[in-house]
Enzyme design. Structure first.
Site, PDB file in Angstrom:
ATOM      1  CG  ASN A  72       9.585   9.271   8.972  1.00 28.39           C
ATOM      2  OD1 ASN A  72       9.113   8.151   9.115  1.00 28.39           O
ATOM      3  ND2 ASN A  72       8.977  10.353   9.398  1.00 28.39           N
ATOM      4  NE  ARG A 433       9.338   0.057  -0.888  1.00 31.72           N
ATOM      5  CZ  ARG A 433       8.759   0.968  -1.656  1.00 31.72           C
ATOM      6  NH1 ARG A 433       8.171   2.007  -1.107  1.00 31.72           N
ATOM      7  NH2 ARG A 433       8.754   0.830  -2.967  1.00 31.72           N
ATOM      8  CG  HIS A 463      -2.564  -0.142  -0.114  1.00 31.10           C
ATOM      9  ND1 HIS A 463      -3.220   1.052   0.117  1.00 31.10           N
ATOM     10  CD2 HIS A 463      -1.541  -0.184   0.781  1.00 31.10           C
ATOM     11  CE1 HIS A 463      -2.620   1.700   1.102  1.00 31.10           C
ATOM     12  NE2 HIS A 463      -1.607   0.986   1.528  1.00 31.10           N
ATOM     13  CE1 TYR A 496       1.310   4.024  12.156  1.00 27.10           C
ATOM     14  CE2 TYR A 496       0.364   3.269  10.091  1.00 27.10           C
ATOM     15  CZ  TYR A 496       1.470   3.505  10.885  1.00 27.10           C
ATOM     16  OH  TYR A 496       2.720   3.235  10.409  1.00 27.10           O
ATOM     17  NE  ARG A 592       1.741  10.489   7.477  1.00 24.94           N
ATOM     18  CZ  ARG A 592       1.380   9.349   6.904  1.00 24.94           C
ATOM     19  NH1 ARG A 592       0.135   8.956   6.963  1.00 24.94           N
ATOM     20  NH2 ARG A 592       2.246   8.597   6.262  1.00 24.94           N
TER      21      ARG A 592
END
Length: 721
Positions: A72, A433, A463, A496, A592
């Site tokens: 991250n 990305r 998206h 996810y 989140r």
């Protein structure tokens, strides 16, 4: 031509005057009402780190959270910090969302990132590594090994490592080498035995080899050595006749943000490929070095890499703990989370004779809401597209693809459909990305199979997660739709958390048909019946829904707003929530990652509650729920509350209408916001406080465990009918 159909929100254009006057009240809100978005992101990664520090979690999961933290932070520097630096250099930087100058923002980021990286290293050495060692997974140094082990490792080094090493000298004949982004390297000082001169060399640790080398395995006990430690103890073999004086590990992060001027290029794919090549050579933005690096070597690196002292991070070895991801392959289930096995959604389960489920028949019977990964992606989304590809009655398939895996059965289904003579449209977002190169490869493979591939609208990323299947039934065409909150990616669907709505509703079918036509055409102009679509109408639609709750509260009617997102940054949305809170509307935000809302401020946001949940699954779904005078309006979709999602992306939210699904979504939210559920609470100072133990020190309930239990109990209840 613009279609003036009114959004199904209970508000029409006649409400715009009141809506605008409420928005004008933003000027009366306090100037310090937002939290810094970059520091909020770092606070999110601190929450990940707190999971790694938690002794109540299984040791291998704690190691995995350390790897997630490292990955991250790499992306944060490559994108967020890099973008800020680029704007400063080009003179385009503006103050942050809280008014901080760009230079001061970089300083604040650097200070907090330094603190977190040291805490991360400490968590490994003091907490996680000892816990793993106690469980039989030990990381040792070369110096601690016996002669027999050193001999075996030397043999491994010469057979498997030495042939792929490429030491690069730095002298008048050899300029300082290019250092690739995120590569782990050794900076080596050597003395020429013949001339007595000191020289410098750089050695890249081969990324294709295991990051941690297995030394021994006895039953369930396994011991590892860092690859750079093995290499460092064999440098004499790489520099024969030279005296190795010193060596230290270092790692460089480069700017990997991409800027594509789409309106100035005729071929987006060619422009992207050129930019991907340039990205490899982006300017350095962070230099990580081991804390024992000598000043001479550090000064050389700083000078040659043209990097500032502020961008240097001195960290205890080992660097780059992303390598801990590899521990997930260990067959030690007792050191991991207890497995959650996804079930097939009730509507898609086989019949009494165990025959294959007819996906289309199930959807015709009523909307189907699937909750991943608790309910299987393979037996829902994949099965939907697989059946569509094989069904002779299916005439066309249209789908958006933002991110997908390299071996995706989704891609294969589209190829099979095209080869079977169906009309297939794939809208591939090649600007996703870090997935740009993979998406270009799959786009070309789809084109070769006869799929109509388009790349969306100029200046916008597509998206939204949409699939539309057109099927001929008894002489008429019926639309079958899938609208999801997550990507069409079988691999990430296992980790996810996302929702997916399947529907044969005629209105949704018309909405998606028009939207796909616009996506493959030139512009998104229309409003829709059951969809809220960015960039033109999503923010407006949400603001109107929020304003309805504010008005209802002012009039003494019941009101409530609940929003679950990955990020909450957009100032207009936040200000509308502040106004709702001031009117007495209870506002619950479940986020989140980044959150710029400052909750609990008297007179501003005392009615706003913000919670965050992190765990084995990445909370990824987006839910927007409004009480609406008792006629609950709930939307799910792909949009976060960020400028890019609302202004520079094609996003879609779909209204959920089935009462059972509405109840399911609200039960999920109830569990998340309960004080009895483990979560982080945001206070008005921007501090996230973890609440995971009760007053007696016992673990609070885990939302994801509760959700799996709920899904399985619903399945058992159906089986016993």
């Amino acid at each position: 031509m613009i279609d003036h159909e009114v959004l199904d929100t209970g508000l029409g254009d006649e409400d715009d005057d009141d809506f605008d006057s409420a928005a004008a009240a933003d000027d009366l809100l306090p100037i310090d009402r937002f939290l810094d978005r970059e520091l909020s992101w770092l606070a999110f990664n601190q929450r990940v780190l707190e999971l790694a520090e938690d002794p109540g979690l299984p040791p291998l999961e704690r190691a995995n959270f350390l790897a997630i933290f490292a990955s991250n932070l790499d992306e944060f520097f490559m994108v967020r910090v890099a973008g800020l630096k680029r704007r400063i250099v080009t003179g385009l930087a503006v103050p942050t969302n809280i008014g901080t100058s760009p230079e001061d923002a970089l300083a604040d980021i650097s200070e907090e990132a330094h603190r977190l990286q040291l805490r991360h290293a400490d968590a490994w050495s003091r907490l996680v590594a000892p816990a793993l060692a106690e469980a039989g997974v030990e990381f040792v140094s070369f110096a601690s090994l016996g002669d027999d082990e050193r001999s075996r490792l030397s043999e491994y080094f010469h057979d498997q490592v030495f042939p792929v090493l490429m030491p690069l000298a730095v002298d008048p004949a050899h300029p300082f080498p290019y250092i690739s982004g995120l590569s782990l390297n050794l900076a080596i000082r050597i003395r020429n035995a013949r001339t007595g001169r000191q020289e410098f060399a750089r050695l890249k640790v081969p990324p294709m080899l295991p990051r941690f080398v297995e030394i021994s395995r006895e039953g369930e006990r396994v011991r590892y050595l860092a690859l750079e430690d093995l290499i460092a103890n064999h440098l004499g073999d790489l520099f024969p006749g030279m005296e190795v004086l010193d060596h230290h590990a270092f790692r460089l992060t480069r700017n990997e943000d991409m800027v594509i001027e789409e309106d100035e290029t005729e071929n987006l794919i060619q422009a992207l490929e050129a930019e991907l090549m340039r990205r490899r050579f982006g300017p350095p933005i962070r230099l990580e070095v081991t804390e024992d690096m000598d000043e001479l070597t550090l000064k050389l690196l700083i000078s040659e890499l043209d990097i500032t002292e502020q961008e240097v991070y001195r960290i205890p070895a080992p660097l780059d703990l992303r390598g801990l991801f590899g521990l997930s392959r260990l067959n030690r289930p007792e050191l991991k989370y207890k497995p959650h096995l996804p079930t097939t959604a009730i509507a898609f389960q086989p019949g009494d004779n165990n025959e294959r489920s007819d996906i289309f028949s199930a959807i015709r019977s009523g909307d189907v809401l699937v909750h991943h990964p608790y309910e299987s992606f393979a037996t829902s989304v994949q099965a939907f597209l697989d059946q569509a590809a094989k069904d002779p009655q299916v005439l066309a398939i249209k789908q958006t693809l933002y991110r997908t895996s390299g071996d995706s059965p989704i891609i294969q289904s589209l190829i099979d459909a095209a080869e079977a003579g169906k009309q297939v449209l794939a809208l591939v977002e090649v600007k996703a990305r870090f997935d740009e190169a993979a998406n270009i490869v799959w786009a070309r493979k789809l084109e070769k199979a006869g799929v109509h591939v388009v790349y969306g609208l100029v200046g916008l990323k597509t998206h939204c997660k949409l699939a539309l299947v057109i099927r001929e039934e008894e002489g008429t065409l019926r639309s079958y739709c899938h609208i999801g909150t997550g990507n069409y990616n079988p691999k990430t669907s296992r980790i996810y958390e996302d929702y997916a709505l399947f529907t044969a509703d005629e209105q949704v079918g018309r909405d998606l048909t028009r939207l796909f036509n616009e996506l493959s055409g030139y512009a998104i102009e229309k409003k829709f019946k059951r969809l809220l679509v960015a960039p033109l109408h999503l923010r407006k639609g949400l603001l109107r829904l929020i304003e309805t709750e504010r008005r209802n509260a002012v009039e003494g009617k019941p009101a409530r707003i609940r929003i679950k997102v990955n990020s909450m940054v957009d100032e207009q949305i936040i200000d509308a929530l502040y106004r709702a809170s001031q009117a007495g509307v209870p506002v619950e935000i479940w986020v989140r990652g980044i959150c710029s809302i400052r909750p609990g401020v008297p007179g501003l946001s005392e009615n706003i509650t913000v919670r965050s949940i992190l765990g084995r699954y990445l909370e990824h779904s987006r839910i927007f729920a409004f009480h609406n005078g008792g006629d609950e309006q709930i939307y799910i979709g792909s949009a976060d509350m960020m400028h890019r999602n609302l202004d520079r992306r094609v996003e879609a939210l779909v209204r959920v209408t089935d009462p059972t699904h509405l109840s399911q979504l609200m039960t999920f939210f109830d569990l998340a916001m309960s004080d009895a559920t483990s979560s982080w609470w945001l206070d008005q100072t921007g501090t996230w406080v973890r609440h995971h133990l009760d007053e007696h020190g016992n673990q609070l309930a885990d939302l994801q465990d509760l959700t799996m239990t709920d899904v399985q109990s619903r399945r058992r209840a159906r089986a016993t009918r």
